[in-house]
Design a protein around this motif. Sequence first.
Motif, PDB file in Angstrom:
ATOM      1  N   GLY A   1      -8.770   1.690  -2.451  1.00  0.00           N
ATOM      2  CA  GLY A   1      -8.090   0.477  -2.007  1.00  0.00           C
ATOM      3  C   GLY A   1      -7.074   0.752  -0.924  1.00  0.00           C
ATOM      4  O   GLY A   1      -6.913  -0.022   0.020  1.00  0.00           O
TER       5      GLY A   1
ATOM      6  N   ASP B   1       0.851  -1.190   0.000  1.00  0.00           N
ATOM      7  CA  ASP B   1       0.000   0.000   0.000  1.00  0.00           C
ATOM      8  C   ASP B   1       0.888   1.242   0.000  1.00  0.00           C
ATOM      9  O   ASP B   1       0.722   2.169  -0.794  1.00  0.00           O
ATOM     10  CB  ASP B   1      -0.890  -0.028   1.247  1.00  0.00           C
TER      11      ASP B   1
ATOM     12  N   THR C   1      -2.163 -11.352  -3.555  1.00  0.00           N
ATOM     13  CA  THR C   1      -3.507 -11.842  -3.245  1.00  0.00           C
ATOM     14  C   THR C   1      -3.648 -13.345  -3.477  1.00  0.00           C
ATOM     15  O   THR C   1      -4.465 -14.000  -2.827  1.00  0.00           O
ATOM     16  CB  THR C   1      -4.565 -11.094  -4.082  1.00  0.00           C
TER      17      THR C   1
ATOM     18  N   GLY D   1      -8.859   1.022   2.314  1.00  0.00           N
ATOM     19  CA  GLY D   1      -9.443  -0.226   2.787  1.00  0.00           C
ATOM     20  C   GLY D   1      -8.446  -1.201   3.360  1.00  0.00           C
ATOM     21  O   GLY D   1      -8.786  -2.003   4.237  1.00  0.00           O
ATOM     22  N   GLU D   2      -7.197  -1.142   2.901  1.00  0.00           N
ATOM     23  CA  GLU D   2      -6.216  -2.143   3.345  1.00  0.00           C
ATOM     24  C   GLU D   2      -5.895  -2.020   4.827  1.00  0.00           C
ATOM     25  O   GLU D   2      -5.787  -3.037   5.516  1.00  0.00           O
ATOM     26  CB  GLU D   2      -4.926  -1.989   2.522  1.00  0.00           C
TER      27      GLU D   2
ATOM     28  N   LEU E   1      -9.313  -7.723  -1.880  1.00  0.00           N
ATOM     29  CA  LEU E   1      -9.946  -6.781  -2.801  1.00  0.00           C
ATOM     30  C   LEU E   1      -9.283  -5.406  -2.743  1.00  0.00           C
ATOM     31  O   LEU E   1      -9.088  -4.743  -3.769  1.00  0.00           O
ATOM     32  CB  LEU E   1     -11.435  -6.664  -2.471  1.00  0.00           C
ATOM     33  N   SER E   2      -8.904  -4.985  -1.546  1.00  0.00           N
ATOM     34  CA  SER E   2      -8.258  -3.670  -1.409  1.00  0.00           C
ATOM     35  C   SER E   2      -6.896  -3.654  -2.107  1.00  0.00           C
ATOM     36  O   SER E   2      -6.536  -2.669  -2.765  1.00  0.00           O
ATOM     37  CB  SER E   2      -8.105  -3.309   0.075  1.00  0.00           C
TER      38      SER E   2
ATOM     39  N   PHE F   1     -14.656  -0.445   2.886  1.00  0.00           N
ATOM     40  CA  PHE F   1     -14.047  -1.756   3.106  1.00  0.00           C
ATOM     41  C   PHE F   1     -14.241  -2.230   4.547  1.00  0.00           C
ATOM     42  O   PHE F   1     -14.205  -3.429   4.809  1.00  0.00           O
ATOM     43  CB  PHE F   1     -12.562  -1.711   2.753  1.00  0.00           C
TER      44      PHE F   1
ATOM     45  N   GLY G   1     -12.860   4.794   1.128  1.00  0.00           N
ATOM     46  CA  GLY G   1     -12.510   3.378   1.013  1.00  0.00           C
ATOM     47  C   GLY G   1     -12.389   2.696   2.358  1.00  0.00           C
ATOM     48  O   GLY G   1     -12.754   1.527   2.506  1.00  0.00           O
TER      49      GLY G   1
ATOM     50  N   SER H   1      -9.351   7.621   0.203  1.00  0.00           N
ATOM     51  CA  SER H   1      -8.925   6.642   1.201  1.00  0.00           C
ATOM     52  C   SER H   1      -9.874   6.634   2.391  1.00  0.00           C
ATOM     53  O   SER H   1     -10.112   5.582   2.998  1.00  0.00           O
ATOM     54  CB  SER H   1      -7.493   6.935   1.663  1.00  0.00           C
TER      55      SER H   1
ATOM     56  N   THR I   1      -7.313  -3.426  -5.850  1.00  0.00           N
ATOM     57  CA  THR I   1      -7.760  -2.088  -6.257  1.00  0.00           C
ATOM     58  C   THR I   1      -6.598  -1.127  -6.399  1.00  0.00           C
ATOM     59  O   THR I   1      -6.434  -0.471  -7.438  1.00  0.00           O
ATOM     60  CB  THR I   1      -8.776  -1.533  -5.249  1.00  0.00           C
ATOM     61  N   TYR I   2      -5.744  -1.033  -5.361  1.00  0.00           N
ATOM     62  CA  TYR I   2      -4.672  -0.045  -5.473  1.00  0.00           C
ATOM     63  C   TYR I   2      -3.568  -0.479  -6.436  1.00  0.00           C
ATOM     64  O   TYR I   2      -2.891   0.351  -7.042  1.00  0.00           O
ATOM     65  CB  TYR I   2      -4.126   0.362  -4.103  1.00  0.00           C
TER      66      TYR I   2
END
Length: 424
Positions: free
Chosen positions: A119, A30, A185, A122-123, A88-89, A73, A69, A66, A92-93
């Motif tokens: 994303g 991230d 992932t 969300g992470e 998913l996060s 998330f 998100g 963010s 996304t990023y």
Amino acid sequence: MAIGPIQLLRQATPGQRRTLLAAALGWMLDSFDAMLYALVLAHVMRDFGMSKATAGLLYTLTLVASGIGGVLFGFLADRIGRKRALMLSILTYSICSFASGLSTGIVSLAVFRFILGLGMGGEWNTGATLVAETWPDELRAKAIAIVQSSWAIGFALAALVSGVVLRYANWRAVFFVGILPAAVTLWIRNRVPESEMWKERQRGAADSARVATPTRQASLGDSFSQIFRPPFLKSTVTLLLLNFFGMFAWWGLFTWLPPYLSLPVEQGGRGFGVMGTTSLLVVLNLFGMFPGYASFGWVADHLGRRRSFILYTFTAALLVPLYAIARSPAALLIVGTIVAFFGTGFFSGSGIIGSEIFPTRVRARALGFTYNGARTMSSLAPLTIGWVGQIKGLSWAFFLCAGAFFLASIMATQLPETKGKQLD
């Protein structure tokens, strides 16, 4: 007895180590994707003809996203699971970092950075929640601090990659490298266990739904609204504001640090070349940010959560003005490393104390609101510092960051002490 990182990992189960690694990798990557923009910002400004204010506005959009998100998330993590929301996060990023390299102008770049921010937000809360719910109470603070410290590794890695790539290609190629985190992932899907605490909560909710189906949706909203009512209201507002002031200071300072070091002196910078800036940033991350993040868990277990917040944020408030007036490379290196230690280390505390304040049924959403909601509020920092830097110079603008760190230390005095609390 005090334990170090190696002993910490030895005491954990294989499943706990994998959740820790998954959250740390997610947060590290991230950071990698998020900070690529700051690291190539001077080049993007030149090619697109952007002013400092416009460049700051694009990062502001990322931070606004963010916050959105984080909340989005957070709800997903409470509904579909911490593990799937984390995957998913990351996707996304990663995808949007690659897409940033395809930008044809300011508008398309802004769109890609906005979606990347969803994303990015969300992470953090999905990873922090997963670790908090899988690690035992006596090791939780240290484990979350290790996760948080991976941001510094991602920042340093981004600095290295951008420095090398920019020697042989342009800024677009730097963004293309940002697709690589997507591969993580696959490992998370196959090897990382879901939170047992979350699964037990889901089974209990399913049993309740069979008994009283019509009240199911109402109960979900009602449980989340608990963070805005006693006994959680004061803690929610305090943690939100502490994160806001701390993030305003951090994003204002570290978004503009790479261009501050690399821009010519006549434009308010320090005139470092690409490799000089890269080297300095790597040192600041590996010897400042990383130990700052990692140490907070140990300090918080010794001094308590509240005192640790005060120590880190107040020290940063004192040191940022010294960094702003520094001129020599040696002073920028030494003072900058200490600023990075205290000015970033306190972030580890947000996941620690947040997970201890809020119960399982709303934990991911509460962490998403207090952390990423603060990101949205602090989204004005890159724009504000860029605007002030355009008028007064970036070194003068950094004094605003010092003031924000001081306000964060004031808010920390109002936090509850949660050291030793068991999760419910």
